[in-house]
Design a protein around this motif. Structure first.
Motif, PDB file in Angstrom:
ATOM      1  N   LYS A  43     -32.754   6.301 -16.470  1.00 23.82           N
ATOM      2  CA  LYS A  43     -32.381   4.901 -16.706  1.00 23.82           C
ATOM      3  C   LYS A  43     -31.098   4.502 -15.988  1.00 23.82           C
ATOM      4  CE  LYS A  43     -35.883   4.336 -19.419  1.00 23.82           C
ATOM      5  NZ  LYS A  43     -37.079   3.604 -18.924  1.00 23.82           N
ATOM      6  N   SER A  44     -30.470   5.451 -15.316  1.00 17.90           N
ATOM      7  CA  SER A  44     -29.205   5.133 -14.644  1.00 17.90           C
ATOM      8  C   SER A  44     -29.160   5.680 -13.223  1.00 17.90           C
ATOM      9  CB  SER A  44     -28.031   5.705 -15.446  1.00 17.90           C
ATOM     10  OG  SER A  44     -28.167   7.109 -15.598  1.00 17.90           O
ATOM     11  N   GLY A  45     -30.317   6.001 -12.658  1.00 16.11           N
ATOM     12  CA  GLY A  45     -30.352   6.594 -11.335  1.00 16.11           C
ATOM     13  C   GLY A  45     -30.270   8.108 -11.424  1.00 16.11           C
ATOM     14  N   PHE A  46     -30.450   8.770 -10.291  1.00 17.99           N
ATOM     15  CA  PHE A  46     -30.439  10.228 -10.302  1.00 17.99           C
ATOM     16  C   PHE A  46     -30.075  10.751  -8.926  1.00 17.99           C
ATOM     17  CE2 PHE A  46     -34.568   9.220  -8.644  1.00 17.99           C
ATOM     18  CZ  PHE A  46     -34.878  10.254  -7.771  1.00 17.99           C
ATOM     19  N   THR A  47     -29.691  12.001  -8.902  1.00 16.72           N
ATOM     20  CA  THR A  47     -29.450  12.705  -7.646  1.00 16.72           C
ATOM     21  C   THR A  47     -30.332  13.944  -7.611  1.00 16.72           C
ATOM     22  OG1 THR A  47     -27.634  13.989  -8.599  1.00 16.72           O
ATOM     23  CG2 THR A  47     -27.056  11.921  -7.504  1.00 16.72           C
ATOM     24  N   HIS A  48     -30.613  14.376  -6.401  1.00 20.65           N
ATOM     25  CA  HIS A  48     -31.430  15.576  -6.220  1.00 20.65           C
ATOM     26  C   HIS A  48     -31.024  16.229  -4.919  1.00 20.65           C
ATOM     27  CE1 HIS A  48     -35.025  18.174  -6.169  1.00 20.65           C
ATOM     28  NE2 HIS A  48     -35.006  17.951  -4.865  1.00 20.65           N
ATOM     29  N   ALA A  49     -30.772  17.526  -4.963  1.00 21.27           N
ATOM     30  CA  ALA A  49     -30.488  18.303  -3.760  1.00 21.27           C
ATOM     31  C   ALA A  49     -31.475  19.458  -3.729  1.00 21.27           C
ATOM     32  CB  ALA A  49     -29.057  18.819  -3.768  1.00 21.27           C
ATOM     33  N   GLY A  50     -32.389  19.440  -2.745  1.00 18.27           N
ATOM     34  CA  GLY A  50     -33.430  20.447  -2.718  1.00 18.27           C
ATOM     35  C   GLY A  50     -33.703  20.957  -1.317  1.00 18.27           C
ATOM     36  N   GLN A  51     -34.814  21.630  -1.164  1.00 14.36           N
ATOM     37  CA  GLN A  51     -35.188  22.209   0.117  1.00 14.36           C
ATOM     38  C   GLN A  51     -35.578  21.149   1.131  1.00 14.36           C
ATOM     39  OE1 GLN A  51     -38.416  25.017  -0.228  1.00 14.36           O
ATOM     40  NE2 GLN A  51     -38.529  25.409   1.985  1.00 14.36           N
ATOM     41  N   PHE A  52     -36.248  20.094   0.668  1.00 12.01           N
ATOM     42  CA  PHE A  52     -36.791  19.091   1.586  1.00 12.01           C
ATOM     43  C   PHE A  52     -36.123  17.726   1.481  1.00 12.01           C
ATOM     44  CE2 PHE A  52     -40.237  22.094   0.590  1.00 12.01           C
ATOM     45  CZ  PHE A  52     -40.472  22.599   1.852  1.00 12.01           C
ATOM     46  N   TRP A  53     -35.520  17.413   0.318  1.00  9.63           N
ATOM     47  CA  TRP A  53     -34.934  16.090   0.127  1.00  9.63           C
ATOM     48  C   TRP A  53     -33.576  16.190  -0.543  1.00  9.63           C
ATOM     49  CZ3 TRP A  53     -40.176  16.881  -1.257  1.00  9.63           C
ATOM     50  CH2 TRP A  53     -41.102  16.246  -0.405  1.00  9.63           C
ATOM     51  N   ASP A  54     -32.639  15.392  -0.038  1.00 10.22           N
ATOM     52  CA  ASP A  54     -31.351  15.149  -0.690  1.00 10.22           C
ATOM     53  C   ASP A  54     -31.310  13.666  -1.024  1.00 10.22           C
ATOM     54  OD1 ASP A  54     -30.064  17.741  -0.598  1.00 10.22           O
ATOM     55  OD2 ASP A  54     -30.000  17.480   1.579  1.00 10.22           O
ATOM     56  N   ILE A  55     -31.223  13.361  -2.322  1.00 11.37           N
ATOM     57  CA  ILE A  55     -31.432  11.986  -2.774  1.00 11.37           C
ATOM     58  C   ILE A  55     -30.311  11.577  -3.709  1.00 11.37           C
ATOM     59  CG2 ILE A  55     -32.944  10.518  -4.187  1.00 11.37           C
ATOM     60  CD1 ILE A  55     -35.280  12.315  -3.175  1.00 11.37           C
ATOM     61  N   LYS A  56     -29.839  10.343  -3.516  1.00 15.07           N
ATOM     62  CA  LYS A  56     -28.948   9.687  -4.474  1.00 15.07           C
ATOM     63  C   LYS A  56     -29.542   8.300  -4.695  1.00 15.07           C
ATOM     64  CE  LYS A  56     -24.176   8.245  -5.308  1.00 15.07           C
ATOM     65  NZ  LYS A  56     -24.112   8.860  -6.654  1.00 15.07           N
ATOM     66  N   ALA A  57     -30.268   8.134  -5.795  1.00 11.20           N
ATOM     67  CA  ALA A  57     -31.063   6.929  -5.999  1.00 11.20           C
ATOM     68  C   ALA A  57     -30.600   6.160  -7.224  1.00 11.20           C
ATOM     69  CB  ALA A  57     -32.541   7.297  -6.170  1.00 11.20           C
ATOM     70  N   PRO A  58     -30.468   4.846  -7.125  1.00 11.97           N
ATOM     71  CA  PRO A  58     -30.253   4.027  -8.325  1.00 11.97           C
ATOM     72  C   PRO A  58     -31.508   4.051  -9.200  1.00 11.97           C
ATOM     73  CG  PRO A  58     -29.686   2.840  -6.306  1.00 11.97           C
ATOM     74  CD  PRO A  58     -30.451   4.058  -5.891  1.00 11.97           C
ATOM     75  N   ARG A  59     -31.452   3.378 -10.314  1.00 14.16           N
ATOM     76  CA  ARG A  59     -32.594   3.285 -11.223  1.00 14.16           C
ATOM     77  C   ARG A  59     -33.797   2.687 -10.504  1.00 14.16           C
ATOM     78  NH1 ARG A  59     -32.607   0.117 -17.088  1.00 14.16           N
ATOM     79  NH2 ARG A  59     -34.808   0.503 -17.595  1.00 14.16           N
TER      80      ARG A  59
END
Length: 354
Positions: A145-161
């Motif tokens: 509900k507040s966005g998320f981050t992800h650091a992985g093998q294929f994707w690095d993501i900093k996404a809002p909701r």
């Protein structure tokens, strides 16, 4: 009671046929909605014409807008070919368009057609790992509900909701494909239902018995076991006609032509590149008439569906339009199935009153 659905997996043999076949697919979807079919499943395959509409997310929007009752499912979205946030966003939009009529079938991608990965610039050997990471990202996107981050093998993501948020909370029903017994057992341990590819009746019985046993061994209670079985589906090709002989005349050549058409492109790639994703020494059940095609009169088909019903699975994914079969022939098969086979297993499906 056993549920029945239609796998809209329609081929178009030549580019000049594409527009007509896509229109026929949409008309078949509306017919299924009128006849009370439970779910319309959409495939995803690229470049070879074996799935005329190609993209299930785009085509699902058209179907959901043109129908009123029927659920629309993916069998399956090839997750490894997609950016997971984009796919999560598209699915959230579809869930809103259909007001909760979406079943999100997820899979890694084809196990046979290397050219689908090559066309998207993806190493097919990464498919499983891409799928696992993408599914985790999609679940985060739907539930945060507040966005998320992800650091992985294929994707690095900093996404809002994610917007729009899903109509179904916390997200639409998710169903995973399991083409192997190992995959089904893994889902049993997690207490999750699954979709099974075309198998013989005996293999279906054995796999569902093993799945039920693994659910119990993993500590899941009887209510969870019953829910998982009820939400699991098996796939068969189905042709119904007034007589057994007519169904065989219509169905067997269409089924055999379909299998040959699906083989051609991958064999061409093998001849050119020497790449074959799966080495098969014995023809698998999915390409054999005896195990993969249910055909006959309504009474004959009902008896064969009763055998599947006794396995305990919740539903059958029926492919009605096979290979070069004309739309009118497939539509009549669907009508016979829904008016004379399906009522043997559940209260008569309500036909829309116009």
């Amino acid at each position: 009671m056993l549920k029945f659905s239609n796998f809209l997996f329609t081929e178009s043999r030549e580019p000049a046929m594409d527009a007509r076949v896509i229109r026929e697919c949409l008309e078949e979807a509306k017919l299924c909605d009128d006849l009370g079919v439970e779910v319309l499943w959409l495939a995803e395959h690229h470049f070879d014409g074996n799935c005329a509409y190609v993209d299930p997310t785009t085509f699902a929007a058209a179907i959901l807008a043109a129908t009123r009752r029927i659920k629309v499912g993916f069998a399956v979205a090839q997750v490894s070919l997609h950016h997971p946030v984009r796919l999560a966003e598209q699915i959230a939009l579809l869930d809103n368009i259909g007001e909760g009529r979406l079943i999100v079938g997820l899979g890694r991608g084809t196990a046979y057609n290397v050219y689908e990965y090559q066309g998207y610039g993806i190493d097919w050997r990464e498919a499983h790992d891409r799928y696992a990471e993408a599914e985790a990202i999609m679940l985060k996107a739907w539930t945060s509900k507040s966005g998320f981050t992800h650091a992985g093998q294929f994707w690095d993501i900093k996404a809002p909701r994610l917007r729009p948020e899903c109509f179904t909370q916390p997200h639409p029903a998710v169903l995973r494909a399991a083409s192997s017994e190992e995959g089904a057992m893994h889902l049993a341990e997690r207490g999750l239902p699954f979709m099974m590819n075309v198998q013989s009746l005996e293999a279906t019985r054995q796999r569902l018995a093993a799945y039920r046993a693994r659910l119990a061994a993993a500590g899941h209670d009887e209510a969870t076991i019953a829910r998982c079985l009820d939400e699991s589906w098996v796939w068969r090709n189905v042709v119904v006609a007034e007589t057994d002989a007519e169904a065989a005349r219509i169905g067997i050549p269409a089924f055999e032509a379909m299998q040959e058409q699906r083989r051609v492109m991958r064999e061409r790639v093998y001849a050119e590149q020497g790449i074959r994703m799966v080495q098969e020494t014995v023809p698998p059940a999915r390409v054999q008439v005896e195990s993969a095609l249910i055909h006959g009169s309504p009474a004959t088909v009902a008896a064969k569906m009763a055998e599947i019903d006794r396995t305990g699975v919740g539903g059958v994914i029926c492919s009605f339009r096979l290979g070069p079969m004309p739309a009118a022939v497939a539509n009549e098969s669907i009508r016979l199935f829904m008016t004379r086979v399906a009522p043997e297993f559940q209260p008569r499906q309500a036909v829309a009153a116009e």
